[in-house]
Scaffold this motif. Structure first.
Motif, short mmCIF file in Angstrom:
data_model
loop_
_atom_site.label_atom_id
_atom_site.label_comp_id
_atom_site.label_asym_id
_atom_site.label_seq_id
_atom_site.Cartn_x
_atom_site.Cartn_y
_atom_site.Cartn_z
N MET A 223 11.79 -8.59 -15.46
CA MET A 223 13.09 -9.24 -15.51
C MET A 223 13.65 -9.10 -16.92
O MET A 223 12.99 -9.52 -17.89
N MET A 224 14.85 -8.52 -16.99
CA MET A 224 15.42 -8.24 -18.30
C MET A 224 15.61 -9.54 -19.08
O MET A 224 16.02 -10.55 -18.52
N GLN A 225 15.30 -9.47 -20.36
CA GLN A 225 15.37 -10.62 -21.28
C GLN A 225 14.22 -11.61 -21.08
O GLN A 225 14.16 -12.61 -21.76
N GLU B 177 10.41 -5.23 -18.08
CA GLU B 177 11.84 -5.29 -17.79
C GLU B 177 12.28 -3.87 -17.43
O GLU B 177 11.61 -2.90 -17.79
N MET B 178 13.44 -3.74 -16.79
CA MET B 178 13.94 -2.39 -16.53
C MET B 178 14.31 -1.72 -17.86
O MET B 178 15.05 -2.28 -18.66
N ILE B 179 13.75 -0.53 -18.07
CA ILE B 179 14.09 0.24 -19.27
C ILE B 179 15.00 1.39 -18.82
O ILE B 179 14.62 2.18 -17.95
N LEU C 151 5.53 0.15 -15.67
CA LEU C 151 6.79 0.36 -16.39
C LEU C 151 7.91 0.53 -15.37
O LEU C 151 7.81 1.38 -14.48
N GLN C 152 8.98 -0.26 -15.50
CA GLN C 152 10.11 -0.05 -14.60
C GLN C 152 11.22 0.73 -15.32
O GLN C 152 11.62 0.38 -16.43
N LEU C 153 11.69 1.78 -14.66
CA LEU C 153 12.74 2.62 -15.23
C LEU C 153 14.01 2.46 -14.41
O LEU C 153 13.97 2.27 -13.18
N ILE D 199 9.00 2.10 -5.92
CA ILE D 199 10.42 1.76 -6.05
C ILE D 199 10.61 0.27 -5.79
O ILE D 199 9.80 -0.37 -5.13
N LYS D 200 11.71 -0.24 -6.35
CA LYS D 200 12.10 -1.62 -6.04
C LYS D 200 13.54 -1.59 -5.53
O LYS D 200 14.44 -1.15 -6.25
N THR D 201 13.73 -2.01 -4.29
CA THR D 201 15.04 -1.92 -3.66
C THR D 201 15.53 -3.30 -3.24
O THR D 201 14.80 -4.29 -3.33
N ASN E 241 24.49 -12.30 -7.23
CA ASN E 241 23.80 -11.38 -6.34
C ASN E 241 22.32 -11.71 -6.15
O ASN E 241 21.64 -11.13 -5.31
N ARG E 242 21.83 -12.63 -6.98
CA ARG E 242 20.44 -13.08 -6.80
C ARG E 242 20.38 -14.38 -6.02
O ARG E 242 19.32 -14.88 -5.74
N GLU E 243 21.57 -14.94 -5.74
CA GLU E 243 21.57 -16.26 -5.10
C GLU E 243 22.38 -16.34 -3.81
O GLU E 243 21.99 -17.04 -2.88
N LEU F 210 6.91 -7.79 -0.70
CA LEU F 210 8.10 -8.62 -0.46
C LEU F 210 8.43 -9.43 -1.70
O LEU F 210 7.56 -10.01 -2.33
N ASN F 211 9.72 -9.47 -2.02
CA ASN F 211 10.19 -10.25 -3.18
C ASN F 211 11.45 -11.03 -2.78
O ASN F 211 12.23 -10.57 -1.97
N GLY F 212 11.58 -12.20 -3.41
CA GLY F 212 12.80 -12.97 -3.22
C GLY F 212 12.54 -14.38 -2.75
O GLY F 212 12.08 -14.59 -1.63
N GLY F 213 12.78 -15.34 -3.65
CA GLY F 213 12.76 -16.75 -3.25
C GLY F 213 11.39 -17.38 -3.10
O GLY F 213 11.29 -18.49 -2.59
N LEU F 214 10.34 -16.73 -3.53
CA LEU F 214 9.00 -17.31 -3.34
C LEU F 214 8.62 -18.18 -4.53
O LEU F 214 8.77 -17.77 -5.68
N LEU G 47 6.60 -12.11 -7.49
CA LEU G 47 7.31 -13.32 -7.94
C LEU G 47 8.24 -12.95 -9.07
O LEU G 47 7.84 -12.25 -10.01
N GLY G 48 9.46 -13.43 -9.02
CA GLY G 48 10.41 -13.20 -10.10
C GLY G 48 10.58 -14.48 -10.90
O GLY G 48 9.77 -14.83 -11.75
N ARG G 49 11.64 -15.23 -10.57
CA ARG G 49 11.97 -16.41 -11.37
C ARG G 49 10.86 -17.45 -11.39
O ARG G 49 10.66 -18.13 -12.39
N ALA G 50 10.10 -17.58 -10.30
CA ALA G 50 9.04 -18.59 -10.28
C ALA G 50 7.99 -18.29 -11.35
O ALA G 50 7.43 -19.22 -11.94
#
Ligand SMILES: Cc1cc2nc3c(=O)[nH]c(=O)nc-3n(C[C@H](O)[C@H](O)[C@H](O)COP(=O)(O)O)c2cc1C
Length: 315
Positions: A1-3, A25-27, A52-54, A121-123, A168-170, A193-197, A215-218
């Motif tokens: 996650m950037m930043q 983070e995405m580079i 590494l995410q590009l 990939i992450k879509t 777009n994330r919410e 699977l990603n999103g809201g966990l 897991l992202g924000r969590a």
């Protein structure tokens, strides 16, 4: 996650979980290739396994960047096909690439022939009106066999016009069921699977349908959750480190080395902000870190003295 998921956050995360795979983070590929790639690729071996995410859309440039990532020691290269920011859109990458499956396939083919580590990939599940399961199926079908065996899906579509990245994330609803269906229809692919966990029970539920979860924000906002995942989800792992204070003390040794080497204390302190979330004194702890670690005379003491605000409790 950037930043957020910079090397310092990843170090803290690795103290808590030996097994969870971590992502940078995405580079942006162009930035990486413009010069001084070590600026973007620097990390510690302690973070492994770390991917590494590009972000990018030029097959040749992406394969060069992937090679640099492999040489730097990353264990996986992930191509971002999910970011909806306008900067990304104008650069013809991120989620915009979901509309160009042939270009994605070309990128993946070039990248996978350049390196010996996995390309993933992450879509999203779709873009704007193109959000039916059939469209997602067609996209994955088009790229299947072109160099990736694993796909991480943020289970929301993205709107390219009108919504900010945050919206777009919410706002677009989560459609976890589409990701379950994808695993059913592409059993040979590793589907994550990603999103809201945010809880172990949700994770357990989805692991009955897919190969893994992200897991992202969590992970950022309740980082202590990571201290529980090894025992809960990975076999033959016993993670005895279940105390926030032990985690802090281990991190402070890393912080000391980093600060002595010239890293700003505020950068080192940032991943710690939510470590005590939900505990007595957590708000004062955060305020202390924000206030004292950003001062020009901040040092390791500014971090250590924050401990006075939190009480020792059992987790
Ligand atoms: C501040 C922020 C920065 C993000 N940066 C990235 C990124 O660099 N690459 C990426 O694939 N996703 C990025 N995301 C999206 C998350 O990885 C994730 O897909 C999204 O937040 C949904 O998962 P969650 O509900 O678990 O947070 C970012 C999300 C946030 C909140």
């Amino acid at each position: 996650m950037m930043q957020y998921t910079d090397r310092h956050f990843r170090y803290l995360a690795r103290i808590m979980s030996q097994r969870a795979r971590l992502y940078t983070e995405m580079i942006v590929c162009e930035a990486l290739l413009r010069g001084r790639p070590e600026r973007f690729l620097a990390h510690s071996d302690f973070e492994q396994p770390v991917a590494l995410q590009l972000g990018g859309c030029d097959p040749k440039k992406l394969s060069t960047a992937a090679k640099l990532g492999e040489q730097a020691g990353f264990c996986e290269i992930n191509l971002n096909l999910g970011c909806p920011s306008s900067r990304v859109k104008s650069g013809r990458f991120g989620v915009a690439l979901m509309g160009e499956p042939q270009l994605v396939a070309d990128c993946l083919t070039e990248m996978s022939s350049a390196v010996n580590i996995p390309i993933t990939i992450k879509t999203r599940i779709g873009i704007a009106q193109n959000d039916s399961y059939e469209e997602l199926f067609k996209f994955v079908e088009a790229i299947d066999g072109s160099g990736t065996k694993a796909i991480i899906v943020h289970a929301r579509k993205a709107w390219l016009d009108g919504y900010s990245p945050r919206e777009n994330r919410e706002i677009p609803p989560l459609r976890h069921d589409l990701v379950h269906q994808l695993k059913h229809d592409f059993p040979h692919l590793t589907v994550v699977l990603n999103g809201g966990l945010s809880s172990k029970s949700e994770i357990n539920h989805h692991l009955q349908h897919v190969d893994g979860v992200m897991l992202g924000r969590a992970a950022y906002k309740t980082p202590f959750l990571l201290a529980t995942v090894d025992n809960a989800f990975f076999e033959s792992v016993t993670n005895n480190l279940v105390d926030r204070f032990d985690i802090f003390h281990q991190y402070i040794e890393y912080a000391r080395v980093q600060i002595n080497a010239g890293t700003y204390p505020r950068h080192i302190a940032k991943p710690l902000h939510y470590l005590f979330r939900g505990q007595p004194g957590a708000r004062q702890w955060r305020r202390h870190l924000s206030e004292y670690c950003t001062r020009s005379n901040a040092g390791i003491d500014s971090l250590q003295s924050a401990l006075k605000w939190v009480e020792r409790t059992t987790p």
